[in-house]
Design an enzyme around this catalytic site. Structure first.
Site, PDB file in Angstrom:
ATOM      1  N   LYS A  35       0.865  -1.189   0.000  1.00  0.00           N
ATOM      2  CA  LYS A  35       0.000   0.000   0.000  1.00  0.00           C
ATOM      3  C   LYS A  35       0.900   1.238   0.000  1.00  0.00           C
ATOM      4  O   LYS A  35       1.780   1.366   0.855  1.00  0.00           O
ATOM      5  CB  LYS A  35      -0.878   0.021   1.247  1.00  0.00           C
ATOM      6  N   ASP A  84      -1.552  -2.069  -3.997  1.00  0.00           N
ATOM      7  CA  ASP A  84      -2.947  -2.175  -3.572  1.00  0.00           C
ATOM      8  C   ASP A  84      -3.710  -0.875  -3.850  1.00  0.00           C
ATOM      9  O   ASP A  84      -3.104   0.199  -3.944  1.00  0.00           O
ATOM     10  CB  ASP A  84      -3.019  -2.441  -2.055  1.00  0.00           C
ATOM     11  N   GLN A 128     -10.499  -1.041  -8.548  1.00  0.00           N
ATOM     12  CA  GLN A 128     -11.705  -1.421  -7.790  1.00  0.00           C
ATOM     13  C   GLN A 128     -12.961  -1.212  -8.641  1.00  0.00           C
ATOM     14  O   GLN A 128     -13.267  -0.078  -9.024  1.00  0.00           O
ATOM     15  CB  GLN A 128     -11.800  -0.552  -6.532  1.00  0.00           C
ATOM     16  N   ARG A 164      -4.817  -6.167 -11.171  1.00  0.00           N
ATOM     17  CA  ARG A 164      -5.626  -6.986 -10.249  1.00  0.00           C
ATOM     18  C   ARG A 164      -6.967  -6.291 -10.101  1.00  0.00           C
ATOM     19  O   ARG A 164      -7.036  -5.148  -9.649  1.00  0.00           O
ATOM     20  CB  ARG A 164      -4.918  -7.071  -8.891  1.00  0.00           C
ATOM     21  N   LYS A 187     -13.527  -5.991  -6.236  1.00  0.00           N
ATOM     22  CA  LYS A 187     -14.764  -5.197  -6.137  1.00  0.00           C
ATOM     23  C   LYS A 187     -14.515  -3.870  -5.433  1.00  0.00           C
ATOM     24  O   LYS A 187     -15.061  -2.844  -5.805  1.00  0.00           O
ATOM     25  CB  LYS A 187     -15.827  -5.992  -5.362  1.00  0.00           C
ATOM     26  N   GLY A 188     -13.687  -3.890  -4.373  1.00  0.00           N
ATOM     27  CA  GLY A 188     -13.437  -2.677  -3.584  1.00  0.00           C
ATOM     28  C   GLY A 188     -13.941  -2.855  -2.168  1.00  0.00           C
ATOM     29  O   GLY A 188     -15.048  -3.367  -1.954  1.00  0.00           O
ATOM     30  N   ALA A 189     -13.134  -2.452  -1.180  1.00  0.00           N
ATOM     31  CA  ALA A 189     -13.410  -2.797   0.216  1.00  0.00           C
ATOM     32  C   ALA A 189     -13.626  -1.598   1.135  1.00  0.00           C
ATOM     33  O   ALA A 189     -13.811  -1.778   2.327  1.00  0.00           O
ATOM     34  CB  ALA A 189     -12.254  -3.646   0.754  1.00  0.00           C
ATOM     35  N   THR A 211     -11.298 -12.191  -6.687  1.00  0.00           N
ATOM     36  CA  THR A 211     -12.664 -12.286  -6.171  1.00  0.00           C
ATOM     37  C   THR A 211     -12.917 -13.690  -5.631  1.00  0.00           C
ATOM     38  O   THR A 211     -12.289 -14.656  -6.087  1.00  0.00           O
ATOM     39  CB  THR A 211     -13.702 -11.961  -7.270  1.00  0.00           C
ATOM     40  N   HIS A 212     -13.861 -13.767  -4.677  1.00  0.00           N
ATOM     41  CA  HIS A 212     -14.320 -15.084  -4.191  1.00  0.00           C
ATOM     42  C   HIS A 212     -15.703 -15.381  -4.740  1.00  0.00           C
ATOM     43  O   HIS A 212     -16.296 -16.397  -4.402  1.00  0.00           O
ATOM     44  CB  HIS A 212     -14.386 -15.087  -2.658  1.00  0.00           C
ATOM     45  N   ARG A 259     -12.082  -4.576   7.482  1.00  0.00           N
ATOM     46  CA  ARG A 259     -12.629  -4.692   6.119  1.00  0.00           C
ATOM     47  C   ARG A 259     -13.156  -6.107   5.873  1.00  0.00           C
ATOM     48  O   ARG A 259     -14.178  -6.291   5.223  1.00  0.00           O
ATOM     49  CB  ARG A 259     -11.576  -4.290   5.076  1.00  0.00           C
TER      50      ARG A 259
HETATM   51  P1  FAD Z   1     -18.313 -10.906  -2.334  1.00  0.00           P
HETATM   52  O1  FAD Z   1     -19.628 -10.840  -3.008  1.00  0.00           O
HETATM   53  O2  FAD Z   1     -18.027  -9.952  -1.233  1.00  0.00           O
HETATM   54  O3  FAD Z   1     -18.041 -12.358  -1.788  1.00  0.00           O
HETATM   55  C1  FAD Z   1     -18.360 -13.529  -2.523  1.00  0.00           C
HETATM   56  C2  FAD Z   1     -18.279 -14.715  -1.570  1.00  0.00           C
HETATM   57  O4  FAD Z   1     -16.940 -14.850  -1.081  1.00  0.00           O
HETATM   58  C3  FAD Z   1     -19.119 -14.545  -0.296  1.00  0.00           C
HETATM   59  O5  FAD Z   1     -20.425 -14.970  -0.500  1.00  0.00           O
HETATM   60  C4  FAD Z   1     -18.351 -15.407   0.681  1.00  0.00           C
HETATM   61  O6  FAD Z   1     -18.633 -16.776   0.457  1.00  0.00           O
HETATM   62  C5  FAD Z   1     -16.923 -15.165   0.297  1.00  0.00           C
HETATM   63  N1  FAD Z   1     -16.344 -14.026   1.054  1.00  0.00           N
HETATM   64  C6  FAD Z   1     -16.068 -12.786   0.573  1.00  0.00           C
HETATM   65  N2  FAD Z   1     -15.504 -12.019   1.531  1.00  0.00           N
HETATM   66  C7  FAD Z   1     -15.439 -12.787   2.636  1.00  0.00           C
HETATM   67  C8  FAD Z   1     -14.948 -12.566   3.955  1.00  0.00           C
HETATM   68  N3  FAD Z   1     -14.420 -11.410   4.319  1.00  0.00           N
HETATM   69  N4  FAD Z   1     -15.019 -13.588   4.847  1.00  0.00           N
HETATM   70  C9  FAD Z   1     -15.532 -14.789   4.495  1.00  0.00           C
HETATM   71  N5  FAD Z   1     -16.013 -15.051   3.252  1.00  0.00           N
HETATM   72  C10 FAD Z   1     -15.969 -14.074   2.332  1.00  0.00           C
HETATM   73  N6  FAD Z   1     -10.006  -4.331  -1.956  1.00  0.00           N
HETATM   74  C11 FAD Z   1      -9.559  -3.056  -2.074  1.00  0.00           C
HETATM   75  O7  FAD Z   1     -10.320  -2.110  -1.896  1.00  0.00           O
HETATM   76  N7  FAD Z   1      -8.246  -2.813  -2.415  1.00  0.00           N
HETATM   77  C12 FAD Z   1      -7.365  -3.815  -2.681  1.00  0.00           C
HETATM   78  O8  FAD Z   1      -6.197  -3.548  -2.979  1.00  0.00           O
HETATM   79  C13 FAD Z   1      -7.820  -5.155  -2.577  1.00  0.00           C
HETATM   80  N8  FAD Z   1      -7.000  -6.187  -2.835  1.00  0.00           N
HETATM   81  C14 FAD Z   1      -7.514  -7.454  -2.893  1.00  0.00           C
HETATM   82  C15 FAD Z   1      -6.700  -8.503  -3.301  1.00  0.00           C
HETATM   83  C16 FAD Z   1      -7.219  -9.781  -3.446  1.00  0.00           C
HETATM   84  C17 FAD Z   1      -6.347 -10.879  -3.917  1.00  0.00           C
HETATM   85  C18 FAD Z   1      -8.607 -10.013  -3.156  1.00  0.00           C
HETATM   86  C19 FAD Z   1      -9.212 -11.374  -3.348  1.00  0.00           C
HETATM   87  C20 FAD Z   1      -9.397  -8.992  -2.711  1.00  0.00           C
HETATM   88  C21 FAD Z   1      -8.877  -7.714  -2.549  1.00  0.00           C
HETATM   89  N9  FAD Z   1      -9.657  -6.658  -2.103  1.00  0.00           N
HETATM   90  C22 FAD Z   1      -9.177  -5.369  -2.193  1.00  0.00           C
HETATM   91  C23 FAD Z   1     -10.973  -6.912  -1.455  1.00  0.00           C
HETATM   92  C24 FAD Z   1     -12.110  -6.830  -2.455  1.00  0.00           C
HETATM   93  O9  FAD Z   1     -12.281  -5.511  -2.888  1.00  0.00           O
HETATM   94  C25 FAD Z   1     -13.431  -7.322  -1.825  1.00  0.00           C
HETATM   95  O10 FAD Z   1     -13.768  -6.506  -0.741  1.00  0.00           O
HETATM   96  C26 FAD Z   1     -13.410  -8.753  -1.355  1.00  0.00           C
HETATM   97  O11 FAD Z   1     -12.670  -9.571  -2.218  1.00  0.00           O
HETATM   98  C27 FAD Z   1     -14.831  -9.331  -1.281  1.00  0.00           C
HETATM   99  O12 FAD Z   1     -15.434  -9.270  -2.557  1.00  0.00           O
HETATM  100  P2  FAD Z   1     -15.696 -10.558  -3.501  1.00  0.00           P
HETATM  101  O13 FAD Z   1     -15.324 -10.176  -4.876  1.00  0.00           O
HETATM  102  O14 FAD Z   1     -14.961 -11.710  -2.965  1.00  0.00           O
HETATM  103  O15 FAD Z   1     -17.245 -10.756  -3.505  1.00  0.00           O
END
Ligand code: FAD
Length: 312
Positions: free
Chosen positions: A104, A141, A170, A189, A192-194, A231-232, A293
């Site tokens: 960061k 990041d 994001q 990368r 979605k954004g946190a 993303t997850h 977050r």
């Molecule tokens: P979601 O809809 O939030 O999640 C989909 C599914 O994943 C959920 O239903 C659940 O099963 C699982 N899940 C998601 N989050 C969680 C959790 N916290 N605990 C348990 N299960 C969960 N954000 C930034 O703003 N800046 C960054 O630099 C940044 N870097 C990232 C780098 C990586 C490799 C990843 C994977 C994420 C990063 N993020 C970053 C976070 C991202 O913005 C999201 O907030 C986060 O990934 C959750 O979004 P999602 O796409 O997984 O979808």
């Protein structure tokens, strides 16, 4: 979007809340779920185990919003040692199996009152110089929207010398589709954004964020760069696979990325199916911002936290 998310993110900014959460013994259990440890001695075995399971890693030394130059220098020194340690673990599979650090810019000094952006840019250059010698990648990041322009400016500048330097975009920000078009030739990368962002700059509804992610992903997958699909979300993971098939991208030309401790079985499934699957692994003692977050993303995490608190 999870309705509790803005509330948790707002509450987490209070110093009182920070004192309560960090002083609560049960917090340590939750932290262990998302953070590999406080020091490199705890981190390295975790990294080895992930690499042995055919996953890749991107390691983040936790810290953000540094307002002290000495702290920024400590962070740079820690990253230089970390890059050395990661370089020793490179190449277990093939040339693309590089280890990576995530950083960061606010931890490198971007928020310092005097010359912050210039100091952070110079520190980023120092890390990239070391990483290039070591064969380790660096990705920057994305933090809250007030830093986006300064971060992309720093990345553009350092990338002139180190074209492999990655950056996070994001999908919830209105500007990101345009940023994807501009940067689609490089390592991006996409997440979605946190952070808690106002409606003037960011989509608020989860369906809007997903739609934006899909538009951005298509731009990146059709571009000449290296998309990192962070993303997850099963819908987005499937979309990435379909777009990769349509655009003829093999597993060496994009990667899936997830956070340490989240959807582990899915990480293993993707890796076993031959995909590049990178896990973002945070370590360090400055875990508060990262943890809040993660709690805000999923009400179940907060419930777990509160239940554990009450049961003590
Ligand atoms: P979601 O809809 O939030 O999640 C989909 C599914 O994943 C959920 O239903 C659940 O099963 C699982 N899940 C998601 N989050 C969680 C959790 N916290 N605990 C348990 N299960 C969960 N954000 C930034 O703003 N800046 C960054 O630099 C940044 N870097 C990232 C780098 C990586 C490799 C990843 C994977 C994420 C990063 N993020 C970053 C976070 C991202 O913005 C999201 O907030 C986060 O990934 C959750 O979004 P999602 O796409 O997984 O979808």
């Amino acid at each position: 979007m999870n309705p509790l998310r803005p509330v948790i993110l707002a509450a987490s900014a209070s110093p009182r809340m920070k004192r309560i959460v960090t002083a609560t013994p049960v917090t340590a259990e939750i932290v262990r779920r998302f953070v590999a440890g406080e020091g490199r001695d705890e981190l390295i075995p975790v990294v080895r185990e992930l690499l042995a399971s055919r996953r890749l890693v991107s390691v983040d030394f936790l810290g953000e919003n540094t307002t002290d130059r000495a702290q920024a220098d400590v962070t740079v020194a820690e990253y230089l040692s970390l890059i050395n340690d990661l370089a020793a673990m490179n190449g277990f599979r093939d040339a693309t199996a590089r280890t990576e650090v995530s950083v960061k810019l606010s931890a490198l000094g971007q928020a310092l009152p005097v010359d912050g952006p210039a100091i952070a840019t110079e520190n980023l250059r120092i890390l990239c110089t070391k990483a290039a010698q070591a064969g380790v990648w660096v990705t920057v990041d994305a933090e809250d929207h007030t830093t986006t322009e300064a971060t992309l400016t720093a990345v553009r500048e350092v990338r002139a010398e180190f074209p492999w330097l990655g950056v996070v975009l994001q999908a919830y920000l209105h500007r990101t589709e345009a940023d994807c078009r501009e940067l689609s030739g490089s390592r991006i990368r996409l997440c979605k954004g946190a952070y808690r962002e106002p409606h003037t700059v960011a989509y608020q509804r989860s369906a809007e964020v997903t739609d934006s992610y899909l538009r951005c992903l298509e731009i990146l997958m059709c571009g000449a760069g290296y998309p990192m699909v962070a993303t997850h979300d099963p819908v987005l993971i499937l979309a990435a696979e379909q777009l990769a098939a349509e655009t003829g991208r093999g597993p060496d030309r994009f990667e899936h990325q997830m956070l340490f401790g989240i959807r582990d079985p899915e990480q293993l499934r993707l890796a076993a199916a031959g995909n590049a699957m990178r896990v973002y692994v945070p370590y360090g003692s400055q875990w508060y911002g990262y943890l809040t977050r993660r709690l805000a993303e999923r009400p179940a995490n907060l419930t777990f936290f509160l239940r554990a608190l009450v049961s003590k």
